[in-house]
Design a protein around this motif. Structure first.
Motif, short mmCIF file in Angstrom:
data_model
loop_
_atom_site.label_atom_id
_atom_site.label_comp_id
_atom_site.label_asym_id
_atom_site.label_seq_id
_atom_site.Cartn_x
_atom_site.Cartn_y
_atom_site.Cartn_z
N VAL A 93 0.88 -1.56 -0.43
CA VAL A 93 -0.29 -0.29 -0.01
C VAL A 93 1.05 0.84 0.17
CG1 VAL A 93 -1.42 1.12 1.24
CG2 VAL A 93 -1.50 -1.04 1.41
N PHE A 94 0.72 2.37 -0.88
CA PHE A 94 1.24 3.34 -0.99
C PHE A 94 -0.08 4.32 -0.53
CE2 PHE A 94 3.89 0.74 -3.62
CZ PHE A 94 4.97 1.61 -4.02
N TYR A 95 1.40 5.21 -0.04
CA TYR A 95 0.35 6.55 1.16
C TYR A 95 1.58 7.51 0.97
CZ TYR A 95 -1.14 3.15 4.20
OH TYR A 95 -2.00 1.49 4.40
N CYS A 96 0.88 9.04 0.80
CA CYS A 96 1.26 9.98 0.30
C CYS A 96 1.32 11.22 1.65
CB CYS A 96 0.63 10.94 -0.55
SG CYS A 96 0.39 12.66 -1.20
N ALA A 97 1.98 11.79 2.03
CA ALA A 97 2.13 11.95 3.21
C ALA A 97 2.92 13.75 2.99
CB ALA A 97 2.82 11.61 4.55
N ALA A 98 2.50 14.56 3.94
CA ALA A 98 2.72 15.77 4.55
C ALA A 98 3.63 15.87 5.20
CB ALA A 98 1.65 16.83 4.18
N SER A 99 4.75 16.72 5.33
CA SER A 99 5.68 17.56 7.26
C SER A 99 5.43 18.73 6.38
CB SER A 99 6.78 16.20 6.69
OG SER A 99 7.53 16.76 5.91
N LEU A 100 6.58 19.65 7.27
CA LEU A 100 6.94 20.87 7.22
C LEU A 100 8.25 20.26 7.39
CD1 LEU A 100 6.47 23.56 7.77
CD2 LEU A 100 6.96 22.91 9.83
N GLY A 101 9.06 21.09 5.88
CA GLY A 101 10.49 20.78 5.22
C GLY A 101 10.77 19.17 4.94
N LEU A 102 11.90 18.94 4.44
CA LEU A 102 11.50 17.88 3.53
C LEU A 102 12.68 17.14 4.28
CD1 LEU A 102 13.45 17.52 -0.08
CD2 LEU A 102 13.97 15.81 2.01
N ARG A 103 11.76 15.57 4.33
CA ARG A 103 12.12 14.69 6.24
C ARG A 103 11.14 13.06 5.35
NH1 ARG A 103 9.13 18.22 10.68
NH2 ARG A 103 11.28 19.55 10.64
N ILE A 104 12.52 12.53 6.12
CA ILE A 104 11.65 11.33 5.57
C ILE A 104 11.34 9.98 6.54
CG2 ILE A 104 13.85 11.54 3.64
CD1 ILE A 104 15.53 9.09 5.46
N LYS A 105 11.62 10.39 7.55
CA LYS A 105 10.86 9.67 9.10
C LYS A 105 9.01 9.79 8.91
CE LYS A 105 14.94 8.86 10.79
NZ LYS A 105 15.20 7.17 10.27
N SER A 106 8.66 8.51 9.25
CA SER A 106 7.17 8.83 9.04
C SER A 106 6.34 9.49 10.54
CB SER A 106 7.22 7.05 8.99
OG SER A 106 7.06 6.79 10.36
N THR A 107 7.46 9.42 11.88
CA THR A 107 6.88 9.80 12.40
C THR A 107 6.76 11.43 12.63
OG1 THR A 107 9.16 9.81 13.57
CG2 THR A 107 7.24 8.09 14.22
N ALA A 108 7.93 11.75 11.12
CA ALA A 108 7.43 13.74 11.12
C ALA A 108 6.42 13.98 9.89
CB ALA A 108 9.04 13.64 10.61
N MET A 109 5.43 12.99 9.26
CA MET A 109 4.69 13.75 8.63
C MET A 109 3.68 13.80 9.33
SD MET A 109 6.13 12.71 5.99
CE MET A 109 7.78 13.28 6.69
N ASP A 110 3.13 15.49 8.75
CA ASP A 110 1.46 15.87 9.29
C ASP A 110 0.25 14.87 8.80
OD1 ASP A 110 3.33 19.16 9.38
OD2 ASP A 110 3.36 17.55 11.05
N SER A 111 0.35 14.35 7.48
CA SER A 111 -0.71 14.15 7.23
C SER A 111 -0.60 13.85 6.10
CB SER A 111 -1.23 15.43 6.35
OG SER A 111 -1.57 16.61 7.24
N TRP A 112 -1.46 12.38 6.38
CA TRP A 112 -1.41 11.51 5.25
C TRP A 112 -2.34 10.97 4.67
CZ3 TRP A 112 2.96 7.88 5.05
CH2 TRP A 112 3.40 7.91 6.29
N GLY A 113 -2.16 10.31 3.84
CA GLY A 113 -3.60 9.63 2.92
C GLY A 113 -4.09 8.22 3.54
N GLN A 114 -5.05 7.60 2.89
CA GLN A 114 -5.90 6.61 2.86
C GLN A 114 -5.32 5.69 2.69
OE1 GLN A 114 -6.79 8.93 -0.11
NE2 GLN A 114 -7.22 7.25 -1.54
#
Length: 122
Positions: A93-114
């Motif tokens: 399953v591929f997920y889109c995510a948004a973060s403040l700044g360019l980051r690669i850790k899943s825990t740094a993401m602010d929003s996730w798609g379905q």
């Protein structure tokens, strides 16, 4: 927090290509970055690629370098993931995510798609 919706997943044979899209519900500011992650059953959610919304800087996970390309259309609030030379190991399953700044850790993401399912057959 932006709202994200992925699309474009499906079934493809090994060696084939697929393009995923992620649309945001509102304006994405230049300080944000958009990223793709994937998750297979029994596995951790893994970083795939990211792009800075402001200057277009990109970064890729080792497993997809040279095969996948992330891009954006700022006016459409949309990010894409062009996937070429797909392998059965890409099935997830591929997920889109948004973060403040360019980051690669899943825990740094602010929003996730379905999420959208990608299946690569041998």
């Amino acid at each position: 927090q932006v709202q994200l919706v992925e699309s474009g997943g499906g079934l493809v044979q090994a060696g084939g290509s697929l393009r995923l899209s992620c649309a945001a519900s509102g304006r994405i500011f230049s300080a944000y970055a958009m990223a793709w992650f994937h998750q297979a059953p029994g596995k951790e959610r893994e970083f795939v690629a990211t792009i800075s919304w402001g200057d277009g800087r990109t970064y890729y996970g080792d497993s997809v370098k040279g095969r996948f390309t992330i891009s954006r259309e700022n006016a459409k609030n949309t990010v894409y993931l062009q996937m070429n030379s797909l392998k059965p190991e890409d099935t997830a399953v591929f997920y889109c995510a948004a973060s403040l700044g360019l980051r690669i850790k899943s825990t740094a993401m602010d929003s996730w798609g379905q999420g959208t399912q990608v299946t690569v057959s041998p």
